[in-house]
Design a protein around this motif. Sequence first.
Motif, PDB file in Angstrom:
ATOM      1  N   TYR A 262       0.296   1.374 -15.412  1.00  0.00           N
ATOM      2  CA  TYR A 262      -0.706   1.975 -16.283  1.00  0.00           C
ATOM      3  C   TYR A 262      -1.565   0.815 -16.782  1.00  0.00           C
ATOM      4  O   TYR A 262      -1.031  -0.235 -17.152  1.00  0.00           O
ATOM      5  CB  TYR A 262      -0.006   2.653 -17.465  1.00  0.00           C
ATOM      6  CG  TYR A 262      -0.861   3.565 -18.332  1.00  0.00           C
ATOM      7  CD1 TYR A 262      -1.983   3.101 -19.020  1.00  0.00           C
ATOM      8  CD2 TYR A 262      -0.518   4.902 -18.494  1.00  0.00           C
ATOM      9  CE1 TYR A 262      -2.739   3.929 -19.821  1.00  0.00           C
ATOM     10  CE2 TYR A 262      -1.271   5.751 -19.312  1.00  0.00           C
ATOM     11  CZ  TYR A 262      -2.370   5.267 -19.963  1.00  0.00           C
ATOM     12  OH  TYR A 262      -3.118   6.090 -20.758  1.00  0.00           O
ATOM     13  N   ARG A 286      -0.749   4.279 -11.239  1.00  0.00           N
ATOM     14  CA  ARG A 286      -0.756   5.735 -11.382  1.00  0.00           C
ATOM     15  C   ARG A 286      -1.704   6.220 -12.476  1.00  0.00           C
ATOM     16  O   ARG A 286      -2.260   7.307 -12.381  1.00  0.00           O
ATOM     17  CB  ARG A 286       0.657   6.240 -11.698  1.00  0.00           C
ATOM     18  CG  ARG A 286       1.655   5.990 -10.592  1.00  0.00           C
ATOM     19  CD  ARG A 286       1.399   6.876  -9.387  1.00  0.00           C
ATOM     20  NE  ARG A 286       2.292   6.564  -8.285  1.00  0.00           N
ATOM     21  CZ  ARG A 286       2.001   5.744  -7.284  1.00  0.00           C
ATOM     22  NH1 ARG A 286       0.811   5.150  -7.244  1.00  0.00           N
ATOM     23  NH2 ARG A 286       2.865   5.530  -6.313  1.00  0.00           N
ATOM     24  N   TYR A 287      -1.853   5.426 -13.530  1.00  0.00           N
ATOM     25  CA  TYR A 287      -2.642   5.859 -14.683  1.00  0.00           C
ATOM     26  C   TYR A 287      -3.629   4.788 -15.104  1.00  0.00           C
ATOM     27  O   TYR A 287      -3.355   3.598 -15.009  1.00  0.00           O
ATOM     28  CB  TYR A 287      -1.727   6.188 -15.870  1.00  0.00           C
ATOM     29  CG  TYR A 287      -0.866   7.397 -15.651  1.00  0.00           C
ATOM     30  CD1 TYR A 287      -1.336   8.677 -15.951  1.00  0.00           C
ATOM     31  CD2 TYR A 287       0.419   7.273 -15.125  1.00  0.00           C
ATOM     32  CE1 TYR A 287      -0.553   9.796 -15.735  1.00  0.00           C
ATOM     33  CE2 TYR A 287       1.211   8.386 -14.905  1.00  0.00           C
ATOM     34  CZ  TYR A 287       0.725   9.635 -15.218  1.00  0.00           C
ATOM     35  OH  TYR A 287       1.504  10.741 -14.998  1.00  0.00           O
ATOM     36  N   GLN A 325      -4.741   8.952 -12.146  1.00  0.00           N
ATOM     37  CA  GLN A 325      -4.931   9.839 -13.285  1.00  0.00           C
ATOM     38  C   GLN A 325      -5.548   9.049 -14.439  1.00  0.00           C
ATOM     39  O   GLN A 325      -5.133   7.927 -14.720  1.00  0.00           O
ATOM     40  CB  GLN A 325      -3.604  10.453 -13.714  1.00  0.00           C
ATOM     41  CG  GLN A 325      -2.982  11.350 -12.645  1.00  0.00           C
ATOM     42  CD  GLN A 325      -1.771  12.084 -13.173  1.00  0.00           C
ATOM     43  OE1 GLN A 325      -1.836  12.795 -14.175  1.00  0.00           O
ATOM     44  NE2 GLN A 325      -0.642  11.919 -12.492  1.00  0.00           N
ATOM     45  N   GLU A 353      -9.285  15.264 -16.696  1.00  0.00           N
ATOM     46  CA  GLU A 353      -8.660  14.098 -17.312  1.00  0.00           C
ATOM     47  C   GLU A 353      -8.034  14.436 -18.668  1.00  0.00           C
ATOM     48  O   GLU A 353      -8.445  15.372 -19.351  1.00  0.00           O
ATOM     49  CB  GLU A 353      -9.678  12.971 -17.486  1.00  0.00           C
ATOM     50  CG  GLU A 353     -10.051  12.259 -16.203  1.00  0.00           C
ATOM     51  CD  GLU A 353     -10.967  13.057 -15.310  1.00  0.00           C
ATOM     52  OE1 GLU A 353     -10.993  12.805 -14.087  1.00  0.00           O
ATOM     53  OE2 GLU A 353     -11.679  13.945 -15.834  1.00  0.00           O
TER      54      GLU A 353
END
Length: 497
Positions: A262, A286-287, A325, A353
């Motif tokens: 992240y 992923r983030y 994401q 989002e």
Amino acid sequence: MRLLLVHPSALLYSEIFLRLEPLGLERVAGAAREAGHEVRVVDLQVLDLATLRDEVRSFRPEALGVSLNYLANIPEAIDLAAKVKREVPGCFVFFGGHSVSFVAEDVLEQAAGAVDAVVRGEGEPVIAPLLEAVRDGGVEGVPGIITAAGRGPAPLMMHGIDSPLPARDLMRNRRRYFIGELDPCASIEFTRGCPWDCSFCSAWTFYGRSYRKASPEAAAEDLARVREPNVFIVDDVAFIRPEHGNAIADEVERRGIRKQYYLETRSDVLLRHPEVFERWARLGLRYMFLGMEAIDAEGLDLFRKRISPDENFRALETARRLGIQVAINLIVDPAWDEERFRVVREFALSVPEIVHFTVMTPYPGTEIWHTESRRLTTRDYRLFDIQHAVVPTTLPLHRFYEELVRTQAVINRKHLGLRTAFGAARILGRNLLRGQTNFARMLWKFNQVYNPRRQFADHSMPVRYELPLPKPVDVGDRRQLYVHTRPAPQGSPPGRS
């Protein structure tokens, strides 16, 4: 010397969305241990006050340091300092951290003798000379130290950030650190500082707009030591220099490190270097957190983001294409009325989002602290947590909180709650099998934490410690806002900065 380092309790939003390991405190602990001191750490985000009390009584620290990166923790820290002084009268108590660096003298006065010194600026280069001076005398001459007698020499600034390595082994209950579904989650630092100058932010004023990078080898070595499967890259803006991001990726691939990541970055950085983020997505990114701050040009200009709404929306499209994401942050202006809240809710529901909201807050160290024309309605440190309004609101204050929580609740239902639990059943099951419950608890905790009546009532709390008013500063001369000026050249003697 026996050194006990303490991180204060979690703030409001940390009760739900994230709880991060205190990486800065771990690095200071690493520097102190390298200098030969016996170090222990108590993180009150994940441990209780009884644990701290027992630690003080058994360890009998000769020095106690409290990390204050957040203004809202200052009253708690002053009270803790007083209790430790009563328990261990000869203990040298000092504060350090981002936020307290900007209000050091005032906090010392408010502590009324419970705090011996405040470390202004970075903690790693000063901890060893400070502890040496505590033992031998002459604390007032240590760079960056402020005492009741006044300011010492200017704070030291590290040339590089490769060392010291964070003393992660000193942390207890590491499984309690998480960010969203990345549970558990460690933290790591690839760069330090920010070259931008957003009016609401104090990162650039703290570091004097400097920007330092860890060597790819050191970054990968630190990452390889992390046991958790998930890692939050704490850089203010990740991968500003694409060659640096790629060089670290080379080392990660060479070592075969597999994590989920992240990070935080800016829309324009993502748009300029999408290939770097695409590569990190293959490595486990992923983030991504994007501080959009506003959905219109007027709001972006107000916060001096130096970016357009079109760039922000194109960045969202880029992240979607890369399969990353995104969590968006929007700043809630206390001047908003019902119609503005409605428009923002419609926007937040129209995009896939995650949307977070923080309340516009003039902080010491930010430019708007000196230029904000609206009078502060409170100077209670505890309300400076980006979840309370501290300047006048257009709506009656109770209505402002009702609209704020209503807006947050709509987004919460969109991304959390029962539907999300079904969608995240695999992640939930995997985490629960490992005994990880942070993410599961987060899904249904919103209404316990965010409550307009609670937030409104917070303004009626008795106030013992108040934030000082800003001192006159010519904001046209940016250097007057800085804590640090520039890194010390390699090989320079201590005391130069």
